[in-house]
Structures are given as structure tokens and as C-alpha cells.
Write a protein that holds these residues in place. Structure first.
Motif, PDB file in Angstrom:
ATOM      1  N   PHE C 116       2.028   9.937 -10.932  1.00  0.00           N
ATOM      2  CA  PHE C 116       1.171   8.906 -10.364  1.00  0.00           C
ATOM      3  C   PHE C 116       1.923   8.071  -9.343  1.00  0.00           C
ATOM      4  CE2 PHE C 116      -0.922  10.219 -14.215  1.00  0.00           C
ATOM      5  CZ  PHE C 116      -2.188  10.469 -13.717  1.00  0.00           C
ATOM      6  N   ALA C 117       3.209   7.866  -9.601  1.00  0.00           N
ATOM      7  CA  ALA C 117       4.009   7.172  -8.601  1.00  0.00           C
ATOM      8  C   ALA C 117       3.998   7.962  -7.296  1.00  0.00           C
ATOM      9  CB  ALA C 117       5.440   6.996  -9.103  1.00  0.00           C
ATOM     10  N   ALA C 118       4.108   9.277  -7.413  1.00  0.00           N
ATOM     11  CA  ALA C 118       4.134  10.115  -6.219  1.00  0.00           C
ATOM     12  C   ALA C 118       2.776  10.097  -5.522  1.00  0.00           C
ATOM     13  CB  ALA C 118       4.514  11.541  -6.598  1.00  0.00           C
ATOM     14  N   LEU C 119       1.691  10.048  -6.307  1.00  0.00           N
ATOM     15  CA  LEU C 119       0.353  10.062  -5.724  1.00  0.00           C
ATOM     16  C   LEU C 119       0.141   8.847  -4.841  1.00  0.00           C
ATOM     17  CD1 LEU C 119      -2.257  11.201  -8.378  1.00  0.00           C
ATOM     18  CD2 LEU C 119      -1.965  12.067  -6.073  1.00  0.00           C
ATOM     19  N   PHE C 120       0.640   7.682  -5.288  1.00  0.00           N
ATOM     20  CA  PHE C 120       0.339   6.450  -4.568  1.00  0.00           C
ATOM     21  C   PHE C 120       1.546   5.907  -3.823  1.00  0.00           C
ATOM     22  CE2 PHE C 120      -2.578   6.746  -8.204  1.00  0.00           C
ATOM     23  CZ  PHE C 120      -3.747   6.893  -7.485  1.00  0.00           C
ATOM     24  N   ALA C 121       2.552   6.772  -3.620  1.00  0.00           N
ATOM     25  CA  ALA C 121       3.763   6.307  -2.954  1.00  0.00           C
ATOM     26  C   ALA C 121       3.488   5.966  -1.492  1.00  0.00           C
ATOM     27  CB  ALA C 121       4.838   7.388  -3.043  1.00  0.00           C
ATOM     28  N   LYS C 122       4.102   4.900  -1.013  1.00  0.00           N
ATOM     29  CA  LYS C 122       4.024   4.535   0.411  1.00  0.00           C
ATOM     30  C   LYS C 122       5.435   4.612   0.993  1.00  0.00           C
ATOM     31  CE  LYS C 122      -0.326   3.061   1.154  1.00  0.00           C
ATOM     32  NZ  LYS C 122      -0.809   4.321   0.554  1.00  0.00           N
ATOM     33  N   ASN C 123       5.508   5.076   2.239  1.00  0.00           N
ATOM     34  CA  ASN C 123       6.827   5.141   2.866  1.00  0.00           C
ATOM     35  C   ASN C 123       7.309   3.735   3.201  1.00  0.00           C
ATOM     36  OD1 ASN C 123       6.349   7.805   2.694  1.00  0.00           O
ATOM     37  ND2 ASN C 123       6.089   8.150   4.895  1.00  0.00           N
ATOM     38  N   SER C 124       8.490   3.386   2.692  1.00  0.00           N
ATOM     39  CA  SER C 124       8.988   2.032   2.973  1.00  0.00           C
ATOM     40  C   SER C 124      10.056   2.095   4.062  1.00  0.00           C
ATOM     41  CB  SER C 124       9.570   1.414   1.710  1.00  0.00           C
ATOM     42  OG  SER C 124      10.790   2.035   1.402  1.00  0.00           O
TER      43      SER C 124
END
Lengths: 386, 555, 249
Positions: C116-124
Motif C-alpha cells: 500500500f505504501a508503494a501504491l500511494f507513494a509520491k516522488n519526493s
């Protein structure tokens, strides 16, 4: 490209075009069937509406397979099982809606149960008289089966052809089970003779139009969901697992969870496809579990181009149109054509129609490589017995 | 008159006269017999029969007719079978005028004993002697005990079986008589058991019944069990206990035989699975090629058998018993050639891409199925069993059919043959070398492409000869292969890929497991349970029972 | 044997066998924090199997395997061990060929590893900066948007090392990093590894003696699954048994 930034990287121009076409078709085709006179050249006849409605469900099924096969490398030979389970859940609702209008006029029991001398509804039929409950089951039953199956399979690192073979065994076991009368799902004959859905007669033109529109909408949502998933970092992870599973593991990812999520989402999509399919064809029987059906889905996906989201939809529509034409014109040759298609696609167009299209574009335009490359054949040599 | 023939002639009627007296036959008969003493023996017997037969005309009601029938039977003369069979069939009549008995058949009037046409006349002058089912039963009994003394032991055996199945105390004297003369040990044992069954049904004293219970207990089959447990329900006291414990002993023994029978069925199913899977063990197990058209190779073998038999029927019917022997090499060549063509035409381009191979071979399987459907038609085809494959024999309480036995032996022979080829021939060595290290094998001068092609052809050819065997026990239809393919993959995967012994153990254990589940779960549910168990098993041991371990397999 | 305290890796009496073949036989090996070690040994000496044991791919039949003092590695699986801080480069370069160089590094960056972290990850921005840094370290900053499939063999090796760095592990296991490299690439790789070794503990398995010499670290020679000799390269190379093993008797 602005839309792509808004919705995510998965919404390539091609996906956006497909979405627009699906939604447009979902509105225009039923309207033309209902409103235009049969003499009008733009009129879509009712049989064609029913046929294309069916194809839309097949397209959603192919799309669901693409998510696991094209992106995570799980070649499921049992996706027909999820499709059929969704279909059975909807079929059970439709059976309960028949009420006392069956042959035996039993207000509570479907005809086949009366015929088998059952005195009351089995527990697993309870609740299916409510539409919302049936819809919940359409999502839950295939999803849960996929989750449990995947939990065991991916955790024990069953991969490649082994996984394919046991998915096939899964649908085969379900086929045998649903053929049994005492399973309580109508045995050999399955569920049929539906009367109405949500109070509207299933055969009526208006209902058919609405079902078509619902199928198109479901397909559009499926495309959007897949595009969102594929465009996320998780989507990249899926491809990473497909290409080098052990590498992801040594980077600290758990490929079994990556696979499990995709497999479950995919099974739910297949279940929805089955649920929309059943009211449109008017029957669901154990034949839907046949391993051959599931493998046919694979060829639709392969023909269109796996790992492309749009490809499987094109494949499903093309192959099924061909099937309809062949079974009408040259019934003896359909299986030759289908078999030949399997061989031809794997040998000469491993990336499917979209892959060929991309290649041709690259050659003419000298662009950078396609945005959704297919798994490179990394192992040119025969593997020793795995 | 001191006729030397007199003594034996007189001995026979005398012994039966004892029976007659027990039945309370009229005294007149005794006088008549005395009269017959002065005739030649054959004539005397015939005259006696005619006298008894004549009574049929006067017999009023079925019980009276039955009494006459039994009296006829009591003579022990085989000649009575003619009129009795006629009576049973409703062909026995008596003349209204002189009450003489005759058989009326096809409008002719026949003598009841000789069966010769006796006289012309209108059939309307005769009255039918009516029969009902009770009477027919009695006739069967009588005819049954008559054949007890037939010269052919097989006839005697079947006669004694008739008595055993419908025990009748009245048969005891007849049995006693034949028992004294019987020389064949088997027949004698059966007779004693039949007598014991009859004793149980009689009102003979307790010690005799106890002996009878022992005799039946020693017989130990299902029929004896039924007799004993039925008797235990109706009897009292110590006899009941004896019968009950004898029945229990039989049950224990039978349970053992049941296990043996199940093991046999399991081995039989297992050898079918082995035949279907063993070719796959080569193509999948050794080469790593997923051949979804493997089942169609089996089907081709079965259709080759059909074609060979058709050819033999048409040109040389005498060779029919050899049809399978001719079909074996033919099926091997046909399936092997198709396999060779598949490898050269399709599979060799797909090495290292197992999922693509799976799809392409599935396509081939569809094409092969449809081709067979177009050529031979979509329906089941009848493949005949040669005489040496038909019938069955018994071991203890187990029935073993010849075709199953041959298939078990055949599967074993194929397995050993293949093992020999793989382990002891240069070709097998090359095969194993190529699969273990292709590049090294190639640099040693092995022509790897040809080894691939012939290995695949070998696997396919073996599937073809499996088809010959499987045509003997099931339907031959275009879908034949489909019904075996999933099972075959299960066997190979369960047994452990790349290991022929694993395939053997996998096939046999799955077969036996299936047959042991069947009585509890039913055939379909049993199969489902086995499938689910295999799915669970593969997840526990993804590489099967006999898995190779270590670094090589991970590569 | 020394104590476990202060070590990054501690193997004691480890054995494993496959179907009767003893791949690792009573192997003991200790690596101090911050140390770089080169492992040499002929084919079949058990080098790769040792790596498999450390990274959880193979379970030892017996023996102790401790990481960072007192973490028992035999109780963890591969992803667990990776998340503890052990990175591994395979003998055959293994990168995600369908992804760009950037995405390869991005998937390897240290962080939450759930679906789920990967699903909603945003590039920082921080991630982007880190990626740039790593790409510079592994000399791939010019090929950020190239597909990994299109890299040369040596570049793939470097990318894989970059992926290891992105994980920010405490210990790096590097299996034959210079196999198939040109001499220039080999020299560059030696410099790269020495850079890395300043902040990490490293185990390098290598056949190439020139390369090992350039690393200039303590060497362990494995043979038939156990340690044959250990010490500076010259000392090990002078060992009569090592010579015998390499040249044959």
C-alpha cells in the motif's frame, strides 16, 4: 500529457483514448438500439447489442488477466473460475428473483431444488434475494478464493508453469464440484430461466441497453483502476517482480505480497465481468469453469498484447468477433483457427497487436522505445528441468 | 427272472422311493414300480416318468402341479428337463380326450420326453397346463438339483450354486446322494456349503446346524455372510451366537479383502495415470517443455488402435487378437512423428519460454482434436478387446479383470523400458547430458537439436502407446486427451519433475489415494479432494516428492 | 573464536549439504564493522552458498549466523534480512531490465516496503536528490533515463551496486563484480568499492587476482566449504595449500 500528470503515469494517451471510446460506445450503442428505427443505417440491432455486451464482459476478463500476466508474470490458467464464481453469485440473485414463477411455482426454492426434493434453501443461498448482498458476494467470493489460493501459492514460491498448472487444477476441481447436484448450484444445468433483475425483465430492450451500458462502465472503471495501479510505484514493483523476482526479494520487498494484491484485484475484476455476463446471456453453468475457457482468455490477451491494458480489450473483441463469424460460417474450422492463432501469436507476435503497432511506429518515427515494454526474453537457452 | 441288469436298475428307483415315501406318495406307485421291475431298465425309467407326467393332467391347482414337478425331479432322470422346461415356458398341454401329455410348439404336437413329432391333429384339442412364477421357481429348483449329477463339473458347480443361493431343506437328500459320489474337490466343497445352507434353513437338530455354521464360516464370502447374519437374526441361544461370531469373522476377513481390492483398483488406476504421465515425465520432466498437447498424443494412439482394428476387420479378421500388438508400434510412430514435427516446427523456437510453449502446444492440441473430429467424427469410437483382454478371474474374494491386469503389467514394462533407455543406452546418456548442460554437451560433439527432437518424439511416442492401452478401458473420442492431461500434470508435478521414479510413485500413490477416498466421498468428490490435496502439497513442496535439491535447480 | 560483540557478521561452525554433498563444511568467518574482505577460492569452494546462507536463501543445517552483533540471521527470510541492512549483488548482474536506471534505483531506495505504501507513494525531492547522488557514485548519472536493458554489461554491474547503495545497507555482499569487465572498468570498480567501504562493511567474492590486489584488503580463501587460509593477499598467496588448491595436486 497534462491529464497524465493529473491522473498518474498509467494514463497514457492510448489509455485515455480507450477510456473515451468505451464510455462513448457504452452510451451511444444502447441509445441507437432503443431510439433509432431499424431501417436507419446507424441502428444497432438487438442481437448485436447482446453480442457486444457479452464481448465487453470478455474484455474486462481479459483485462483482469493482463493485470496479473502482463505486469506480474503470473500466467493464470484459472481466471475463468473467478469469472464463473462472479457469474454464479449474480445467477443466484436472479434465481431468487424468479420467485413463484418457476415451473414448480415454489415461492422459496428454485426449480432444481424442488426437483431434487429439497425442503429448504441451503444456508449459502440465504441473502441472495437482496441485490446488494449478491453484489457483495460477486466481489467477495472470487476475491477471497484468489486471496486464499494466492496466499498459499505465492508464499511457498510456486512460480511459472507450476503456478499455471495448479491454477488450472483449481478451476478443474471447481468444474467437477459444480457439476455435482448436491453442491446446490443446479448441477449440470446450472442456473437459468431468469425473469427479472432489480424489478426489470431481463429480456426487455431497455434492460439490455442498461446492462450494456453497465458493462461498458465496468470496463472503463477496470481500465482506470489498472492504469492507476500500473502507473504507481507499485506498478513498477509489479514489473520488477515479473522480470527479476529474487532481486526484489533481496532489496527487501516481499514479492508474494505484490503478487497477492494484483491477483486478488484481478480476481475481483473477473468476478464483476462474470456477474455482468450472466444476465446478458441468461445462463450460467459449470461449463464456464472448463480449463479450456480460461486458456482462451489467455489467447485474447496475447493477441492484443499483454502488459498494455488496451491490448487485451482489443484482443478480446477481435478474437470473439472472429469466433462468432467462424461458428456461423465455417463451424468446423473455428478450432483450427483458434489453435493456429495460439501458435501464430506465440511464435510470430509475442507482443501482440499493440506490440507490432509500437514496433512499426518506432521504425517509422524513430522514437524512443515503447512506454510499456514487454518482458525481454532473458533466457535464450533451454532451461534444464526446473 | 435273473436279469443281470436288474440290480442296478432297481437300486436307483429304490433310493428314490425312500424320498417318495417321505413325501407321502401314493402306494400305487410302489405297485407300478414293482411292475416296471420286469421291464428293461431304460424302458422302466421311461414308463415311470410317463406315469408321473400323466398326473399333470389331473392335478388341480398350482400346489398339486408343483408336487408332480418335484416328483419328476425326484426321479433324478435328466430326461425330465424337456417337459419341465416346456411347462415353465407354457408349452406343456394335455389332450382333452385321453389326457395324454404333449408339448405344443410352433403348431406341432411333440412327445413330451423324446421331443419327436408324435401325431397330427388340431391343437385346439389340447388344454394348457397353467404355470405361475412360484411354479417356475420350483421348476428351476428341480432342474437345478437334476444337474447336480451332470458329468461336466462346471454344470455341477452352477447347479450347486443355484441351491446355495436359494437354500431348500428338501435338497439335502439329493445333495447327500451326490456328495457321496463327488470326486472333484472344489465341487465337493461347494456342495457341502450348499448343504450347510440348506441345513440352516431346515429343522434339523442343533449339532448339525452348528456344523453347518462352521462350514459356511469357512467359506467366508459375501453370500455366506448374508446367510449367517440373516440366520443370526432369526435363531436363538448359542446357535445365534455361533452364527453371529462366524459372521463377524467373515466380516473381518472381507474387510481385509476389501482393502486388497481397493489397493488393486488403486494400482490399476495408478498404472493408467502412469501410462498417461510417463511420456510427460520425459517432455516436461527431462526437457522442461510444457506440452499441453500431450493428451492429444494419447488420443492419437487410441485412434491409431481404432484404425488398425478397422483395417484388420476389413482385411484379415483372423488377426484380430493381434491387433494391439500391431497397433503398439503404429501408435508409437504416429504420435512420435507428430511430436517430432511439433518440436521441429514450433517448440524449438520457444525453449526457455515455458509459458509461451504452454500456449503454443495448447493451440496444437486444439488443432489435433479438431482434425480427429473431422476425420473420425465427433462421437465415441468402439475399440474392441481381443479375447485375451476380456473376462476376469478371482483371487480369494477379489475379482480381477484381464484388461486391467494387462494394463498394470504393460505400464510396468513401459516404465522399465524407458528407465533402461534413459540410464543404459548412449541415446539416454546424450539426452541427460543435453538437459543438464546444453553448451557442454554441444561442445562434446552431441548434436543437441536432434537430441531435443528425438527426446520429444520419444515422449510423444510413449504417450501414443499409452493411448493403445487406454483405448481398452475407456471411450475413444476426440476429447480423450483432455480427460488425462490435468491428471498427468498432477502426477508429474506431485512425483517431482525430472525423476522417472517420482512419476512412478506419484502415479501409484495418487491412484491408490483416489480409490481409497472413493468409498467415503464418491468418485467426483474423491477426485476433487485429491486435486485440492495436490494443490496444497505443491505449495508445501513446490518441487514434488522426489525433488532435486541444491544450487543447480535454482539456476 | 572472538566474541560476537562489535562484529558485523559472525559465522560459527556453519554446515550445509545438498543431497549428501557438503557445500559448506564447518565454516567460521568473522567480519568486523566497517571492514572490507575479499573472498577467493576455486569453483565449488562454497562462496555463493555462503552468500545464500547469509542472505537467507539457504538455511544452514547447523551452525550460528549472526549479524550486527546479536541478530540471528537464521530466523529471518530474504526480505527480512535485506531490511535488516544486508545488500547483495548477484554473480550474474540482475537488474530490472524493463525499467529506467532511475526507476531501478527508486525501487531500491530505503523506505517502507508494503504494497500500500508503494501504491500511494509520491516522488519526493529528497528521493530525487538521493538518486542523483547514487548515480554519480556509480558513474551512471548520464544514463538516468536509459532502460536498464540497454546498458552495457559493466554498467549493469554498477547499476546493481547502485541499487545496493540505495538500500543503505550496513553490509554489502558483492559477488564477482568485475566478471566480464574491461580492464578500465575493473580499475574503476575497485575504486568504487573502496569508496563504498569507507562507510559500509563489504564482502567481495572475486576470482580476478589483480582486482583483489587492487582492493588491498584482508583475504579469506575458501576450499571445500571451509576456510583454508586468511590474511593479507601475499600471505595467503604464499600458502602452500592455497597454491595446491588452485593449481591442483
Amino acid at each position: 500529457m497534462i491529464t497524465q500528470r493529473v491522473f498518474g503515469a498509467g494514463f497514457t494517451p492510448r489509455v485515455q483514448l480507450a477510456l473515451a471510446l468505451i464510455l462513448l460506445g457504452g452510451v451511444l450503442v444502447p441509445l441507437s438500439n432503443l431510439l433509432l428505427a431499424p431501417s436507419n443505417p446507424l441502428h444497432v440491432p438487438s442481437y448485436a447489442l447482446a453480442l457486444f455486451g457479452k464481448y465487453l464482459c470478455y474484455a474486462l476478463l481479459a483485462l483482469s488477466l493482463d493485470l496479473v500476466w502482463g505486469y506480474v508474470g503470473i500466467l493464470s490458467l484459472g481466471h475463468g473460475a473467478f469469472f464463473a464464481l462472479g457469474g454464479y453469485a449474480m445467477g443466484m440473485y436472479l434465481m431468487r428473483q424468479i420467485g413463484a414463477r418457476g415451473v414448480y411455482a415454489n415461492p422459496e426454492l428454485p426449480d432444481f431444488m424442488v426437483f431434487l426434493n429439497w425442503s429448504e434453501l441451503p444456508w449459502f443461498w440465504l441473502g441472495f434475494d437482496r441485490f446488494w448482498f449478491a453484489c457483495l458476494m460477486v466481489l467477495l467470493v472470487p476475491g477471497l478464493l484468489a486471496f486464499v489460493f494466492g496466499w498459499f501459492a505465492f508464499r511457498s514460491r510456486v512460480t511459472g508453469v507450476y503456478l499455471s498448472i495448479i491454477t488450472q487444477a483449481m478451476t478443474y476441481a471447481l468444474l467437477l464440484a459444480f457439476f455435482r447436484n448436491d453442491m446446490g448450484f443446479g448441477g449440470n444445468n446450472g442456473l437459468t430461466d431468469f425473469k427479472d433483475i432489480l424489478g426489470f425483465p431481463v429480456q426487455a430492450a431497455g434492460t439490455r441497453g442498461a446492462l450494456f451500458a453497465a458493462s461498458a462502465l465496468a470496463l472503463a472503471v477496470g481500465v482506470a483502476v489498472c492504469a492507476a495501479i500500473v502507473g504507481s510505484q507499485y506498478g513498477k514493483l509489479m514489473i520488477a517482480v515479473r522480470d527479476a523476482e529474487s532481486r526484489t526479494r533481496f532489496l527487501g520487498w516481499r514479492p508474494e505480497n505484490v503478487k497477492l494484491f494484483a491477483f486478488t484485484v484481478s480476481a475481483v475484476m473477473a468476478g464483476i465481468a462474470g456477474a455482468l455476463y450472466v444476465p446478458q446471456v441468461g445462463i450460467i453453468n459449470p461449463g464456464e469453469f472448463a480449463p479450456a475457457n480460461s486458456i482462451e482468455v489467455v489467447v485474447w490477451t496475447a493477441v492484443g498484447g499483454r502488459g498494455t491494458i488496451v491490448g487485451p480489450i482489443i484482443g478480446a473483441l477481435l478474437v470473439n468477433s472472429a469466433k462468432s463469424w467462424f461458428t456461423g460460417a465455417l463451424p468446423d474450422f473455428w478450432l483450427f483457427a483458434l489453435g493456429g492463432l495460439f501458435v501464430f501469436v506465440t511464435l510470430f507476435m509475442p507482443k501482440g497487436i499493440l506490440g507490432l503497432w509500437d514496433q512499426w511506429q518506432n521504425r517509422t518515427m524513430r522514437k524512443k522505445p515503447a512506454d510499456d515494454p514487454i518482458e525481454p526474453s532473458t533466457a535464450p537457452l533451454p532451461q534444464p528441468a526446473e | 427272472m435273473a436279469d443281470p441288469n436288474l440290480l442296478p436298475a432297481c437300486a436307483k428307483p429304490l433310493s428314490f422311493r425312500e424320498a417318495d415315501e417321505r413325501k407321502g406318495i401314493s402306494v400305487i406307485l410302489a405297485f407300478l414300480s414293482l411292475f416296471f421291475l420286469f421291464l428293461s431298465p431304460a424302458q422302466a425309467a421311461e414308463a415311470q416318468l410317463r406315469t408321473i407326467l400323466a398326473k399333470l393332467a389331473d392335478a388341480k391347482g398350482f400346489p398339486a402341479v408343483e408336487a408332480v414337478v418335484r416328483e419328476l425331479g425326484a426321479t433324478g432322470d435328466p430326461a425330465v428337463s424337456g417337459p419341465l422346461e416346456a411347462l415353465s415356458a407354457g408349452d406343456l398341454y394335455f389332450a382333452k380326450a385321453d389326457k395324454s401329455i404333449a408339448i405344443l410348439r410352433d403348431g406341432a404336437i411333440l412327445d413330451p420326453l423324446s421331443g419327436a413329432k408324435t401325431r397330427e391333429g388340431a391343437t385346439s384339442a389340447f388344454t394348457k397346463i397353467r404355470v405361475n412364477n412360484g411354479l417356475r421357481g420350483a421348476i428351476r429348483d428341480v432342474l437345478g438339483s437334476l444337474t447336480l449329477s451332470a458329468p461336466d463339473p462346471a454344470v455341477r458347480l452352477s447347479a450347486v450354486a443355484t441351491i446355495f443361493n436359494r437354500p431348500d431343506p428338501e435338497a439335502i437328500p439329493a445333495l447327500d446322494a451326490v456328495l457321496a459320489k463327488e470326486t472333484d474337490a472344489t465341487v465337493k466343497a461347494r456342495m457341502e456349503e450348499a448343504r450347510a445352507a440348506a441345513v440352516l434353513a431346515s429343522d434339523l437338530p442343533e449339532d448339525q446346524k452348528r456344523a453347518a455354521i462352521e462350514t459356511l464360516g469357512a467359506r467366508g464370502d459375501r453370500a455366506a455372510l448374508t446367510l449367517l447374519s440373516n440366520y443370526a437374526q432369526s435363531a436363538q441361544g448359542s446357535l445365534r451366537d455361533a452364527a453371529a461370531s462366524a459372521a463377524d469373522r467373515i466380516r473381518t476377513v472381507l474387510a481385509g479383502w476389501d482393502v486388497a481390492q481397493n489397493v488393486w483398483f488403486g494400482l490399476s488406476l495408478g498404472s493408467v495415470l502412469l501410462l498417461a504421465a510417463i511420456g510427460l515425465a520425459i517432455t516436461f520432466g527431462v526437457m522442461g517443455v510444457i506440452n499441453m498437447a500431450h493428451g492429444e498424443m494419447v488420443m492419437l494412439g487410441a485412434y491409431t488402435t481404432f484404425a488398425v482394428q478397422e483395417a484388420i476387420r476389413a482385411s484379415a479378421p483372423g488377426l484380430f487378437d493381434w491387433s494391439l500388438a500391431i497397433a503398439l508400434p503404429a501408435a508409437f510412430l504416429v504420435a512420435g512423428a507428430v511430436g517430432f514435427a511439433m518440436e521441429r516446427g514450433i517448440i524449438r523456437f520457444l525453449y526457455g519460454r515455458p509459458l509461451e510453449t504452454l500456449l503454443a502446444t495448447w493451440g496444437v492440441s486444439l488443432i489435433l482434436q479438431q482434425a480427429v473430429r473431422v476425420i473420425f467424427g465427433p462421437n465415441n469410437r468402439e475399440v474392441g478387446n481381443p479375447t485375451w483382454m476380456s473376462g476376469s478371474f478371482e483371487i480369494g474374494q477379489m475379482a480381477i479383470t484381464w484388461n486391467r491386469l494387462w494394463i498394470v503389467l504393460f505400464a510396468g514394462a513401459v516404465f522399465l523400458g524407458l528407465l533402461y533407455v534413459m540410464k543404459r543406452t548412449p541415446w539416454g546418456l546424450q539426452m541427460r547430458a543435453v538437459t543438464q548442460n546444453r553448451r557442454m554437451a554441444a561442445s562434446m560433439g552431441i548434436r543437441t537439436p536432434w537430441v531435443d527432437a528425438f527426446t520429444f518424439a520419444l515422449g510423444s511416442g510413449i504417450a501414443g502407446i499409452a493411448g493403445v492401452a487406454l483405448s481398452q478401458i475407456g471411450n475413444v473420442s476426440p476429447n480423450l486427451g483432455q480427460s488425462y492431461i490435468i491428471d498427468s500434470f498432477m502426477v508429474v508435478v506431485f512425483g517431482g519433475v525430472g525423476n522417472l521414479w517420482g512419476t512412478l510413485v506419484g502415479a501409484l500413490s495418487l491412484g491408490v489415494l483416489n480409490k481409497f477416498l472413493e468409498p467415503y466421498a464418491g468418485a467426483v468428490l474423491g477426485k476433487i479432494i485429491v486435486l485440492v490435496l495436490i494443490i496444497l502439497f505443491i505449495q508445501k513442496r513446490p518441487r514434488g516428492l522426489f525433488a532435486l535439491k541444491g544450487r543447480a535447480v535454482e539456476a | 573464536m572472538t566474541t560476537k560483540a562489535g562484529t558485523i557478521l559472525y559465522l560459527n561452525g556453519v554446515s550445509v549439504s545438498f543431497d549428501g554433498f557438503r557445500a559448506i563444511n564447518d565454516l567460521s568467518l568473522v567480519l568486523d564493522k566497517g571492514e572490507m574482505r575479499a573472498i577467493i577460492g576455486p569453483n565449488g569452494a562454497g562462496k555463493t552458498t555462503m552468500m545464500d546462507i547469509i542472505t537467507g536463501k539457504t538455511r544452514p543445517d547447523k551452525g550460528e549466523v549472526f549479524f550486527d552483533g546479536n541478530i540471528d540471521l537464521t530466523r529471518h527470510d530474504e526480505p527480512g534480512i535485506a531490511n535488516l541492512g544486508i545488500g547483495r549483488k548477484f554473480q550474474k548482474p540482475t537488474v530490472f531490465e524493463s525499467h529506467t536506471v532511475e526507476d531501478n534505483i527508486r525501487l531500491s531506495l530505503k523506505g517502507e516496503r508494503s504494497v500500500f505504501a508503494a501504491l500511494f507513494a509520491k516522488n519526493s525531492v529528497a528521493d530525487d536528490r538521493r538518486i542523483t547522488e547514487i548515480l554519480e557514485t556509480v558513474r551512471l548519472d548520464g544514463r538516468r533515463d536509459a532502460l536498464a536493458a540497454n546498458l552495457s554489461h559493466g554498467q549493469k554491474q554498477w547499476l546493481e551496486i547502485g541499487m545496493l547503495l540505495a538500500q543503505d545497507p550496513k553490509l554489502l555482499l558483492v559477488d564477482e563484480p568485475v566478471a566480464g569487465m574491461t580492464d578500465a572498468e575493473t580499475a574503476e570498480t575497485a575504486r568504487l568499492l573502496k569508496d563504498i567501504a569507507r562507510e559500509h562493511s563489504v564482502i567481495v567474492v572475486e576470482h580476478d587476482m589483480h582486482f583483489v590486489r587492487e582492493l588491498d584488503v584482508k583475504v579469506t580463501c575458501l576450499h571445500e566449504g571451509s576456510v583454508l587460509a586468511e590474511g593479507p593477499l601475499d600471505h595467503v598467496a604464499a600458502d602452500q595449500r592455497v597454491v595446491e588448491v588452485y593449481l591442483g595436486r
